[in-house]
Design a protein around this motif. Structure first.
Motif, PDB file in Angstrom:
ATOM      1  N   LYS A  61       0.822  -1.220   0.000  1.00 11.78           N
ATOM      2  CA  LYS A  61       0.000   0.000   0.000  1.00 11.78           C
ATOM      3  C   LYS A  61       0.860   1.276   0.000  1.00 11.78           C
ATOM      4  N   GLY A  62       2.027   1.217  -0.638  1.00  8.01           N
ATOM      5  CA  GLY A  62       2.895   2.398  -0.728  1.00  8.01           C
ATOM      6  C   GLY A  62       3.839   2.575   0.442  1.00  8.01           C
ATOM      7  N   PHE A  63       3.830   1.663   1.406  1.00  8.05           N
ATOM      8  CA  PHE A  63       4.717   1.737   2.570  1.00  8.05           C
ATOM      9  C   PHE A  63       5.709   0.588   2.537  1.00  8.05           C
ATOM     10  N   ARG A  64       6.922   0.851   3.030  1.00  8.51           N
ATOM     11  CA  ARG A  64       7.959  -0.174   3.122  1.00  8.51           C
ATOM     12  C   ARG A  64       8.377  -0.326   4.570  1.00  8.51           C
ATOM     13  N   LEU A  65       9.180  -1.356   4.827  1.00 13.27           N
ATOM     14  CA  LEU A  65       9.721  -1.585   6.148  1.00 13.27           C
ATOM     15  C   LEU A  65      10.644  -0.431   6.523  1.00 13.27           C
ATOM     16  N   PHE A  66      10.563   0.066   7.746  1.00 10.16           N
ATOM     17  CA  PHE A  66      11.371   1.142   8.320  1.00 10.16           C
ATOM     18  C   PHE A  66      11.085   2.522   7.728  1.00 10.16           C
ATOM     19  N   ASP A  67       9.959   2.721   7.047  1.00 14.39           N
ATOM     20  CA  ASP A  67       9.561   4.068   6.625  1.00 14.39           C
ATOM     21  C   ASP A  67       9.168   4.875   7.856  1.00 14.39           C
ATOM     22  N   LYS A  68       9.474   6.184   7.846  1.00 22.39           N
ATOM     23  CA  LYS A  68       9.053   7.056   8.944  1.00 22.39           C
ATOM     24  C   LYS A  68       7.640   7.546   8.635  1.00 22.39           C
ATOM     25  N   VAL A  69       6.719   7.329   9.577  1.00 14.66           N
ATOM     26  CA  VAL A  69       5.319   7.688   9.368  1.00 14.66           C
ATOM     27  C   VAL A  69       4.790   8.495  10.549  1.00 14.66           C
ATOM     28  N   ALA A  70       3.713   9.224  10.307  1.00 15.68           N
ATOM     29  CA  ALA A  70       2.995   9.909  11.382  1.00 15.68           C
ATOM     30  C   ALA A  70       1.832   9.012  11.787  1.00 15.68           C
ATOM     31  N   CYS A  71       1.827   8.626  13.062  1.00 15.60           N
ATOM     32  CA  CYS A  71       0.794   7.719  13.578  1.00 15.60           C
ATOM     33  C   CYS A  71       0.309   8.267  14.911  1.00 15.60           C
ATOM     34  N   LYS A  72      -0.963   8.576  15.013  1.00 15.14           N
ATOM     35  CA  LYS A  72      -1.567   9.106  16.247  1.00 15.14           C
ATOM     36  C   LYS A  72      -0.825  10.361  16.724  1.00 15.14           C
ATOM     37  N   GLY A  73      -0.401  11.203  15.797  1.00 17.21           N
ATOM     38  CA  GLY A  73       0.258  12.458  16.143  1.00 17.21           C
ATOM     39  C   GLY A  73       1.716  12.326  16.533  1.00 17.21           C
ATOM     40  N   GLU A  74       2.321  11.150  16.354  1.00 15.85           N
ATOM     41  CA  GLU A  74       3.721  10.940  16.713  1.00 15.85           C
ATOM     42  C   GLU A  74       4.508  10.444  15.507  1.00 15.85           C
TER      43      GLU A  74
END
Length: 115
Positions: free
Chosen positions: A41-54
């Motif tokens: 779905k466009g994401f890879r392992l160890f990508d930096k993401v914003a999750c729940k404001g963090e």
């Protein structure tokens, strides 16, 4: 020089040590894959993401589109969160970088660590 109160924490990620297929071959000579596809779905392992404001990193991916999201110290933000609730901040690199707060407060004026 004055302290900023935060620092960069870096961690090196693994590279090219995945077993691609299972050892036992299925009937008909087909080899079963041992892992989810490299990009889900466009994401890879160890990508930096914003999750729940963090800011956090993807530590495992599932072909269903759910991810295990954690900080670099191992704190789990979510064990299984949908890709619809994540926002990509930065693609993976060899060194993952996270900004952390300093554990101890700044020293008073005129004091140093060496007494």
């Amino acid at each position: 020089a004055e302290r900023l109160g935060e620092f960069f924490f870096q961690k090196q990620t693994r590279r090219n040590n995945r077993q691609i297929h299972k050892l036992s071959i299925l009937k008909g000579g087909r080899r079963k894959r041992n892992q989810a596809s490299f990009e889900v779905k466009g994401f890879r392992l160890f990508d930096k993401v914003a999750c729940k404001g963090e800011e956090s990193f993807i530590f495992s991916r599932r072909s269903s589109g759910y991810f295990d999201v954690r900080k670099l110290d191992g704190t789990r933000i979510s064990a299984g969160i949908s890709y619809k609730k994540l926002r990509l901040l930065e693609k993976r690199r060899t060194y993952l970088t996270e900004i952390r707060k300093e554990a101890f407060p700044p020293l008073p004026e005129g004091r140093s660590l060496r007494a």
